[in-house]
Write a protein that holds these residues in place. Sequence first.
Motif, mmCIF file in Angstrom:
data_model
loop_
_atom_site.group_PDB
_atom_site.id
_atom_site.type_symbol
_atom_site.label_atom_id
_atom_site.label_comp_id
_atom_site.label_asym_id
_atom_site.label_seq_id
_atom_site.Cartn_x
_atom_site.Cartn_y
_atom_site.Cartn_z
ATOM 1 N N LEU A 1 -44.591 4.040 90.241
ATOM 2 C CA LEU A 1 -45.670 4.556 91.082
ATOM 3 C C LEU A 1 -46.927 4.620 90.238
ATOM 4 N N HIS A 2 -48.013 4.018 90.741
ATOM 5 C CA HIS A 2 -49.264 3.914 89.992
ATOM 6 C C HIS A 2 -50.386 4.626 90.742
ATOM 7 N N LYS A 3 -51.310 5.217 89.962
ATOM 8 C CA LYS A 3 -52.409 6.005 90.526
ATOM 9 C C LYS A 3 -53.738 5.309 90.243
ATOM 10 N N GLY A 4 -54.657 5.366 91.240
ATOM 11 C CA GLY A 4 -55.986 4.794 91.085
ATOM 12 C C GLY A 4 -56.125 3.457 91.764
ATOM 13 N N THR A 5 -57.369 3.107 92.096
ATOM 14 C CA THR A 5 -57.606 1.838 92.801
ATOM 15 C C THR A 5 -57.219 0.638 91.952
ATOM 16 N N ASP A 6 -57.302 0.786 90.631
ATOM 17 C CA ASP A 6 -56.919 -0.309 89.744
ATOM 18 C C ASP A 6 -55.498 -0.154 89.200
ATOM 19 N N SER A 7 -54.770 0.850 89.729
ATOM 20 C CA SER A 7 -53.377 1.106 89.305
ATOM 21 C C SER A 7 -53.269 1.305 87.795
ATOM 22 N N SER A 8 -54.282 1.950 87.213
ATOM 23 C CA SER A 8 -54.345 2.057 85.751
ATOM 24 C C SER A 8 -53.391 3.110 85.185
ATOM 25 N N VAL A 9 -52.977 4.068 86.006
ATOM 26 C CA VAL A 9 -52.116 5.151 85.518
ATOM 27 C C VAL A 9 -50.735 5.012 86.147
ATOM 28 N N GLU A 10 -49.730 4.852 85.308
ATOM 29 C CA GLU A 10 -48.357 4.839 85.811
ATOM 30 C C GLU A 10 -47.854 6.277 85.860
ATOM 31 N N VAL A 11 -47.626 6.758 87.053
ATOM 32 C CA VAL A 11 -47.213 8.149 87.246
ATOM 33 C C VAL A 11 -45.769 8.336 86.825
ATOM 34 N N CYS A 12 -44.878 7.520 87.323
ATOM 35 C CA CYS A 12 -43.471 7.589 86.940
ATOM 36 C C CYS A 12 -42.790 6.282 87.324
ATOM 37 N N PHE A 13 -41.585 6.110 86.809
ATOM 38 C CA PHE A 13 -40.838 4.892 87.117
ATOM 39 C C PHE A 13 -39.354 5.219 87.167
ATOM 40 N N ILE A 14 -38.615 4.316 87.748
ATOM 41 C CA ILE A 14 -37.159 4.429 87.796
ATOM 42 C C ILE A 14 -36.573 3.031 87.635
ATOM 43 N N SER A 15 -35.515 2.925 86.846
ATOM 44 C CA SER A 15 -34.806 1.656 86.643
ATOM 45 C C SER A 15 -33.356 1.850 87.065
ATOM 46 N N TRP A 16 -32.796 0.857 87.678
ATOM 47 C CA TRP A 16 -31.403 0.970 88.101
ATOM 48 C C TRP A 16 -30.760 -0.406 88.191
ATOM 49 N N ASN A 17 -29.457 -0.372 88.047
ATOM 50 C CA ASN A 17 -28.630 -1.573 88.276
ATOM 51 C C ASN A 17 -27.367 -1.132 88.999
ATOM 52 N N THR A 18 -26.345 -1.906 88.921
ATOM 53 C CA THR A 18 -25.120 -1.593 89.663
ATOM 54 C C THR A 18 -24.338 -0.426 89.075
ATOM 55 N N THR A 19 -24.667 -0.012 87.833
ATOM 56 C CA THR A 19 -23.860 1.023 87.182
ATOM 57 C C THR A 19 -24.624 2.298 86.822
ATOM 58 N N LYS A 20 -25.917 2.212 86.493
ATOM 59 C CA LYS A 20 -26.618 3.419 86.062
ATOM 60 C C LYS A 20 -28.074 3.392 86.498
ATOM 61 N N THR A 21 -28.673 4.616 86.440
ATOM 62 C CA THR A 21 -30.069 4.805 86.845
ATOM 63 C C THR A 21 -30.772 5.652 85.796
ATOM 64 N N SER A 22 -32.006 5.308 85.468
ATOM 65 C CA SER A 22 -32.812 6.101 84.544
ATOM 66 C C SER A 22 -34.205 6.282 85.139
ATOM 67 N N SER A 23 -34.795 7.477 84.884
ATOM 68 C CA SER A 23 -36.098 7.792 85.468
ATOM 69 C C SER A 23 -36.939 8.533 84.451
ATOM 70 N N ASN A 24 -38.254 8.379 84.548
ATOM 71 C CA ASN A 24 -39.165 9.057 83.629
ATOM 72 C C ASN A 24 -40.512 9.229 84.319
ATOM 73 N N SER A 25 -41.240 10.302 83.944
ATOM 74 C CA SER A 25 -42.570 10.556 84.505
ATOM 75 C C SER A 25 -43.590 10.655 83.386
ATOM 76 N N ASN A 26 -44.824 10.323 83.715
ATOM 77 C CA ASN A 26 -45.908 10.332 82.748
ATOM 78 C C ASN A 26 -46.373 11.767 82.497
ATOM 79 N N ASN A 27 -47.053 11.980 81.340
ATOM 80 C CA ASN A 27 -47.583 13.310 81.033
ATOM 81 C C ASN A 27 -48.612 13.710 82.089
ATOM 82 N N GLY A 28 -48.547 14.951 82.487
ATOM 83 C CA GLY A 28 -49.476 15.458 83.492
ATOM 84 C C GLY A 28 -48.949 15.371 84.908
ATOM 85 N N PHE A 29 -47.788 14.757 85.102
ATOM 86 C CA PHE A 29 -47.200 14.630 86.438
ATOM 87 C C PHE A 29 -45.757 15.113 86.414
ATOM 88 N N SER A 30 -45.359 15.682 87.527
ATOM 89 C CA SER A 30 -43.961 16.037 87.753
ATOM 90 C C SER A 30 -43.456 15.125 88.862
#
Length: 219
Positions: free
Chosen positions: A56-85
């Motif tokens: 998820l990106h913030k701003g008209t130019d998508s310059s700030v990545e708020v958080c992301f999630i990666s997943w496959n068939t076995t596991k999932t990992s997630s992380n958020s940027n500083n300043g965001f929950s």
Amino acid sequence: LILYFINKCFSYFLPSLPENKILVAQHPLLIVANQTATLVCNYKYNGTGKEFRASLHKGTDSSVEVCFISWNTTKTSSNSNNGFSCQGNPDKDKVIFNLWNMNANQTDIYFCKIEVMYPPPYVCNEKSNGTVIHVKETPTQIQEPQSAIPLWILATVTGILAFYSMLITAVFINYWQKSKKSMYHQSDYMNMTPRHPPYQKNKGYPSYAPTRDYTAYRS
């Protein structure tokens, strides 16, 4: 329930795609009144990817990545940027981003990005129209500063000081009245012992009467 039907409608609006293409649809506006937002990224992918990344990106130019999630068939990992929950959760044909503790300064447009990381070739969606998240400012409650000393202690000390002030005043007034009465009695005392003129001791004056000193009256 309404949000569910809206998301379904957005997923139906996604056209058919050739293989290894991703198309993303988002709700155009979210109003946040309780500092919590749920942004749903609907996507359509007809390839054979096994490992995905959604961000998820913030701003008209998508310059700030708020958080992301990666997943496959076995596991999932997630992380958020500083300043965001923020936390992402993958689901069938959509990714749900939950944001909390948001403030008015985070009002902006947010874009979803879906990527196929494995197997090759790498695929990501074209930029979507985004979602404007409008965070309403929460009214701040002004609290009166509390005294470091408890109120009952202040009241007790004030009462004791008032009592001692009254006691000292009463003692002073009593002492002043006694002193005034003593001075009054001393000023009223007169020596009534009769005096006789010198050289006239035999003219009816008692023998114990002292001789009158006329020189005291001379100028």
